[in-house]
Design an enzyme around this catalytic site. Sequence first.
Site, short mmCIF file in Angstrom:
data_model
loop_
_atom_site.label_atom_id
_atom_site.label_comp_id
_atom_site.label_asym_id
_atom_site.label_seq_id
_atom_site.Cartn_x
_atom_site.Cartn_y
_atom_site.Cartn_z
N HIS A 1 -33.20 10.83 2.27
CA HIS A 1 -33.09 12.26 2.77
C HIS A 1 -32.16 12.40 3.93
O HIS A 1 -32.53 11.37 5.17
CB HIS A 1 -33.70 13.33 2.74
CG HIS A 1 -34.54 13.61 1.03
ND1 HIS A 1 -33.96 14.32 0.20
CD2 HIS A 1 -36.01 12.70 1.04
CE1 HIS A 1 -34.75 14.10 -0.46
NE2 HIS A 1 -35.89 13.53 -0.24
ZN LIG Z 1 -37.67 12.46 -1.56
#
Ligand SMILES: [Zn+2]
Length: 147
Positions: free
Chosen positions: A111
């Site tokens: 992320h």
């Molecule tokens: Zn994730």
Amino acid sequence: MAEAVAVAGAGPCVFCQIARSSTSTQLLHSDEKVVAFQDINPSAFKHYLVIPVEHISTVKDLQRRMEDYQLVSHMLDVGQTLLRRDAPDSKQYRFGFHQPPLNSVNHLHLHCLALPFKPGWKCIKYTSLGPFGGFIKAEKLLQKIKP
Ligand SMILES: [Zn+2]
Ligand SMILES: [Zn+2]
């Protein structure tokens, strides 16, 4: 297209399909090792995912060896380059991985977030503290798997 619905543990992995460019997902970056694209449900001003082309399930499958260390370093490099390009004014970036059982897709994905979080409460999903502490920052993971 009912056969395209991925069932857990069976059927094609969604992220493998994206990595092979066999979906309509627009790739922000692609090379022989990794691809990057926008999170379909963004939690911040900019929210990208960087995934390895090769299927690796989770951070638990990474080991203390040069191959894995270089892969994660490269993923982080790509994410940093993209956010610096697309969110140069964001003063805060965050890079990290969900750890089982909090990972949503069983294909390793970094992320990459340019803050602020949108909406603000989404920050709880991306912290290593508190009851939702299933998030490991990329730098910390690199320390753990450094050969
Ligand atoms: Zn994730
Ligand atoms: Zn996969």
